[in-house]
Write a protein that holds these residues in place. Sequence first.
Motif, PDB file in Angstrom:
ATOM      1  N   VAL A 120      -2.984  42.213  -3.072  1.00 48.35           N
ATOM      2  CA  VAL A 120      -2.121  43.411  -3.045  1.00 48.35           C
ATOM      3  C   VAL A 120      -2.607  44.428  -4.070  1.00 48.35           C
ATOM      4  CG1 VAL A 120       0.230  44.253  -3.438  1.00 48.35           C
ATOM      5  CG2 VAL A 120      -0.122  42.117  -2.197  1.00 48.35           C
ATOM      6  N   SER A 121      -2.973  43.950  -5.275  1.00 44.62           N
ATOM      7  CA  SER A 121      -3.474  44.855  -6.322  1.00 44.62           C
ATOM      8  C   SER A 121      -4.751  45.553  -5.873  1.00 44.62           C
ATOM      9  CB  SER A 121      -3.742  44.067  -7.603  1.00 44.62           C
ATOM     10  OG  SER A 121      -2.545  43.521  -8.086  1.00 44.62           O
ATOM     11  N   SER A 157       4.178  51.847  -2.545  1.00 44.06           N
ATOM     12  CA  SER A 157       3.397  51.132  -3.562  1.00 44.06           C
ATOM     13  C   SER A 157       4.258  50.771  -4.772  1.00 44.06           C
ATOM     14  CB  SER A 157       2.176  51.949  -3.992  1.00 44.06           C
ATOM     15  OG  SER A 157       2.575  53.070  -4.736  1.00 44.06           O
ATOM     16  N   LEU A 158       5.240  51.636  -5.086  1.00 42.74           N
ATOM     17  CA  LEU A 158       6.172  51.338  -6.186  1.00 42.74           C
ATOM     18  C   LEU A 158       6.991  50.092  -5.866  1.00 42.74           C
ATOM     19  CD1 LEU A 158       7.847  54.593  -7.572  1.00 42.74           C
ATOM     20  CD2 LEU A 158       7.055  52.641  -8.897  1.00 42.74           C
ATOM     21  N   ILE A 159       7.527  50.053  -4.635  1.00 42.26           N
ATOM     22  CA  ILE A 159       8.335  48.909  -4.213  1.00 42.26           C
ATOM     23  C   ILE A 159       7.486  47.631  -4.245  1.00 42.26           C
ATOM     24  CG2 ILE A 159       9.602  47.882  -2.255  1.00 42.26           C
ATOM     25  CD1 ILE A 159      10.317  50.847  -1.466  1.00 42.26           C
ATOM     26  N   ILE A 160       6.256  47.731  -3.697  1.00 45.51           N
ATOM     27  CA  ILE A 160       5.366  46.565  -3.671  1.00 45.51           C
ATOM     28  C   ILE A 160       5.022  46.111  -5.091  1.00 45.51           C
ATOM     29  CG2 ILE A 160       3.000  45.812  -3.100  1.00 45.51           C
ATOM     30  CD1 ILE A 160       3.236  47.503  -0.542  1.00 45.51           C
ATOM     31  N   THR A 161       4.702  47.069  -5.975  1.00 42.22           N
ATOM     32  CA  THR A 161       4.344  46.718  -7.355  1.00 42.22           C
ATOM     33  C   THR A 161       5.531  46.055  -8.061  1.00 42.22           C
ATOM     34  OG1 THR A 161       2.912  48.666  -7.364  1.00 42.22           O
ATOM     35  CG2 THR A 161       3.289  47.609  -9.481  1.00 42.22           C
ATOM     36  N   LEU A 162       6.731  46.588  -7.818  1.00 48.45           N
ATOM     37  CA  LEU A 162       7.930  45.998  -8.443  1.00 48.45           C
ATOM     38  C   LEU A 162       8.215  44.611  -7.874  1.00 48.45           C
ATOM     39  CD1 LEU A 162      10.294  49.113  -8.674  1.00 48.45           C
ATOM     40  CD2 LEU A 162       9.472  47.736 -10.603  1.00 48.45           C
ATOM     41  N   ALA A 163       8.039  44.469  -6.541  1.00 50.98           N
ATOM     42  CA  ALA A 163       8.359  43.193  -5.885  1.00 50.98           C
ATOM     43  C   ALA A 163       7.378  42.093  -6.280  1.00 50.98           C
ATOM     44  CB  ALA A 163       8.365  43.376  -4.374  1.00 50.98           C
ATOM     45  N   THR A 164       6.082  42.434  -6.312  1.00 52.00           N
ATOM     46  CA  THR A 164       5.074  41.396  -6.611  1.00 52.00           C
ATOM     47  C   THR A 164       4.804  41.293  -8.109  1.00 52.00           C
ATOM     48  OG1 THR A 164       3.222  42.929  -6.409  1.00 52.00           O
ATOM     49  CG2 THR A 164       3.895  41.801  -4.401  1.00 52.00           C
ATOM     50  N   LYS A 165       5.321  42.248  -8.872  1.00 55.65           N
ATOM     51  CA  LYS A 165       5.074  42.334 -10.330  1.00 55.65           C
ATOM     52  C   LYS A 165       3.572  42.368 -10.623  1.00 55.65           C
ATOM     53  CE  LYS A 165       9.457  40.464 -11.704  1.00 55.65           C
ATOM     54  NZ  LYS A 165      10.237  39.243 -11.747  1.00 55.65           N
ATOM     55  N   GLY A 166       2.805  42.930  -9.702  1.00 52.36           N
ATOM     56  CA  GLY A 166       1.352  43.041  -9.887  1.00 52.36           C
ATOM     57  C   GLY A 166       0.643  41.704  -9.931  1.00 52.36           C
TER      58      GLY A 166
END
Lengths: 183, 183
Positions: free
Chosen positions: B102-103, B88-97
């Motif tokens: 995804v959120s 979830s950290l990688i996804i949050t960093l990649a998509t910038k929320g």
Amino acid sequence: MEMQYKVGVNGGGRLRRTDLAVRVLALVLTLAAAVVLGVNKQTTTVPITIVPSLPPVNMPVTAKWLHMSAFVYFVIANAIACFYTTVSLIITLATKGGIKKVSIMVTILDVVVVAILFSAIGASGAVGLIGYQGNSHVQWQKVCNVFDKFCHQVTAAMVLSFFASMAYLLLVVLVVFHVYKKL
Amino acid sequence: MEMQYKVGVNGGGRLRRTDLAVRVLALVLTLAAAVVLGVNKQTTTVPITIVPSLPPVNMPVTAKWLHMSAFVYFVIANAIACFYTTVSLIITLATKGGIKKVSIMVTILDVVVVAILFSAIGASGAVGLIGYQGNSHVQWQKVCNVFDKFCHQVTAAMVLSFFASMAYLLLVVLVVFHVYKKL
């Protein structure tokens, strides 16, 4: 503005109806879980050796939910969840989901109830499993071969509580979907 | 529209920074909890009576997390939470929320992780309590007087995991506050 809040927060009826239906289901399930374990009691006779040279004597023994901390916690947790559901139902019906601060509080408390119910299920499950299987490493003997009815009723209460916690999880998921959709 | 989503979903930076910080904390805590219980092992000698007419013999006995289903579940639950936090950290960093779907998925999985961690804490807590106090009703003797170091380490792992689950609860509360505020 007030009207906008009403539509924005509660989804204009459909979400609120689903929310109320799931909340009523959760109320019934947590009440049933607390009662099923709360009235659980089984008395049976087991052969107990008092003097090694004499044959064992049949003695009555009783299993009660009050005898195990995990089951006491389970009943209290489900009773709290049941009480909270009643209050949240009244609040939701009274405010019609139209007051934002109340909706935020109810959603957060829904997540807290998920946490409380799952911890109670985990606690009862762990003790129940030892009751069914025993644990040779610590010399804890299984007891469900003696208290079969009691153990079945614990399982039934756990299943009811599990569905209740899934209902709460569903309430949170519905709100998350709804509010994100509105962004 | 894309920009609006970015600001709308992740709160334009401040929420995302808090979210990332809490997520890193949760990662560290779940990893620590899994490791602290996963490496937990204590060997000690206890006097065991083999033949009643002879004095008891000191025998080595070992306590391991693998000996108790609740502790196995605890380690697996914390390892899953730790793995999910990394993803979830990688996804949050990649998509910038910035991607709404995804959120939504991350928030729902955060609630599921709260449920998993609390059930694991409940299971370990119930078994740990019997280990400390014993239960006379089912003749389960306390073992923490013998395996003191092991029991202390179980308590430490539970405290770490409790703080991790509170971190997840905080993540959900932050998102609920944020998205409702935006409505």
